[in-house]
Design an enzyme around this catalytic site. Structure first.
Site, mmCIF file in Angstrom:
data_model
loop_
_atom_site.group_PDB
_atom_site.id
_atom_site.type_symbol
_atom_site.label_atom_id
_atom_site.label_comp_id
_atom_site.label_asym_id
_atom_site.label_seq_id
_atom_site.Cartn_x
_atom_site.Cartn_y
_atom_site.Cartn_z
ATOM 1 N N GLU A 1 5.418 -10.358 14.620
ATOM 2 C CA GLU A 1 4.919 -10.868 15.897
ATOM 3 C C GLU A 1 5.289 -12.348 16.042
ATOM 4 O O GLU A 1 5.735 -12.789 17.097
ATOM 5 C CB GLU A 1 3.407 -10.674 15.952
ATOM 6 C CG GLU A 1 2.898 -10.593 17.366
ATOM 7 C CD GLU A 1 1.421 -10.262 17.428
ATOM 8 O OE1 GLU A 1 0.873 -9.781 16.410
ATOM 9 O OE2 GLU A 1 0.827 -10.511 18.487
ATOM 10 N N ARG B 1 0.822 -1.221 0.000
ATOM 11 C CA ARG B 1 0.000 0.000 0.000
ATOM 12 C C ARG B 1 0.849 1.260 0.000
ATOM 13 O O ARG B 1 0.372 2.339 -0.344
ATOM 14 C CB ARG B 1 -1.006 -0.047 1.156
ATOM 15 C CG ARG B 1 -2.222 -0.880 0.785
ATOM 16 C CD ARG B 1 -3.003 -1.334 1.976
ATOM 17 N NE ARG B 1 -2.361 -2.464 2.621
ATOM 18 C CZ ARG B 1 -2.392 -2.706 3.903
ATOM 19 N NH1 ARG B 1 -3.021 -1.899 4.718
ATOM 20 N NH2 ARG B 1 -1.769 -3.764 4.393
HETATM 21 P P1 AMP Z 1 4.846 -2.703 11.298
HETATM 22 O O1 AMP Z 1 6.109 -3.255 10.729
HETATM 23 O O2 AMP Z 1 4.376 -3.419 12.513
HETATM 24 O O3 AMP Z 1 4.952 -1.195 11.527
HETATM 25 O O4 AMP Z 1 3.687 -2.954 10.236
HETATM 26 C C1 AMP Z 1 3.513 -2.069 9.202
HETATM 27 C C2 AMP Z 1 3.012 -2.753 7.947
HETATM 28 O O5 AMP Z 1 1.980 -3.698 8.205
HETATM 29 C C3 AMP Z 1 2.430 -1.721 7.013
HETATM 30 O O6 AMP Z 1 2.877 -2.013 5.694
HETATM 31 C C4 AMP Z 1 0.942 -1.854 7.173
HETATM 32 O O7 AMP Z 1 0.306 -1.716 5.933
HETATM 33 C C5 AMP Z 1 0.705 -3.240 7.754
HETATM 34 N N1 AMP Z 1 -0.180 -3.226 8.947
HETATM 35 C C6 AMP Z 1 0.189 -3.492 10.219
HETATM 36 N N2 AMP Z 1 -0.841 -3.409 11.069
HETATM 37 C C7 AMP Z 1 -1.917 -3.088 10.312
HETATM 38 C C8 AMP Z 1 -3.306 -2.830 10.614
HETATM 39 N N3 AMP Z 1 -3.797 -2.904 11.865
HETATM 40 N N4 AMP Z 1 -4.120 -2.504 9.586
HETATM 41 C C9 AMP Z 1 -3.629 -2.418 8.327
HETATM 42 N N5 AMP Z 1 -2.363 -2.640 7.985
HETATM 43 C C10 AMP Z 1 -1.496 -2.971 8.961
#
Ligand code: AMP
Length: 173
Positions: free
Chosen positions: A95, A58
């Site tokens: 996670e 995205r």
């Molecule tokens: P992080 O590495 O945990 O910051 O996760 C970020 C990536 O995961 C991004 O590319 C987001 O599009 C996706 N992502 C993580 N959590 C969500 C959520 N609750 N809703 C939508 N996309 C998420």
């Protein structure tokens, strides 16, 4: 909360139980909401940008549109095995387990000003891995820009050395 928040749909238990998924397709399909999102994002970084790095998938949508506005190049940071030429890769923690991102070795020239763009900042692991890739290629990170920040996950703490901007913040799940 920013007015644009009304265009984001929260889908419970997707893609797995316990995740409140922030669905941006409801914002993207509305031409005015999409344009206002880009306006708000662009306003946060007024300085010159040579390259926008968008994070799969995205981040490609916002990063691609913003690259045109900044008159910058667009570089994709992709999941493993998608990019055809020589790549740098970087692993990051999920996670459960780890994942990896890749960028073409010749995508960024040393000293270029790079803005990293994604739709959403959660734990910051994905963005931090992208920042490491950009720095390995010699890019100078202007900052990281997100439409949405799940502030309760404290992703900024993983990005302490950088300027981080987001438009819509959620303080709780
Ligand atoms: P992080 O590495 O945990 O910051 O996760 C970020 C990536 O995961 C991004 O590319 C987001 O599009 C996706 N992502 C993580 N959590 C969500 C959520 N609750 N809703 C939508 N996309 C998420």
């Amino acid at each position: 909360m920013h007015d644009l928040a009304q265009y984001i749909r929260t889908v419970p238990d997707f893609p797995q139980k316990g995740i409140q998924f922030k669905d941006i397709t409801t914002l993207l399909k509305d031409p005015e909401a999409f344009r206002l999102s880009l306006d708000a994002m662009q306003e946060r970084f007024q300085e010159p940008v040579d390259v926008i790095v968008g994070i799969e998938s995205r981040g490609f949508i916002f990063g691609g549109a913003l690259a045109e506005r900044y008159r910058a190049g667009f570089v994709p940071a992709r999941k493993p095995g998608k990019l055809p030429a020589e790549v740098e890769s970087e692993a990051y923690e999920l996670e459960y387990g780890t994942d990896q991102l890749e960028i073409h070795k010749d995508a960024i020239q040393p000293g270029q000003a790079v803005l990293i763009v994604d739709d959403l900042l959660a734990t910051g692991g994905t963005a931090a891995a992208t920042a490491r890739l950009v720095e390995r290629l010699g890019g100078k990170i202007v900052g990281l820009l997100f439409l949405i920040e799940l502030a309760f996950l404290k992703g900024r703490e993983n990005l302490k050395n950088y300027r981080v901007e987001s438009i819509i913040q959620y303080s709780e799940e």
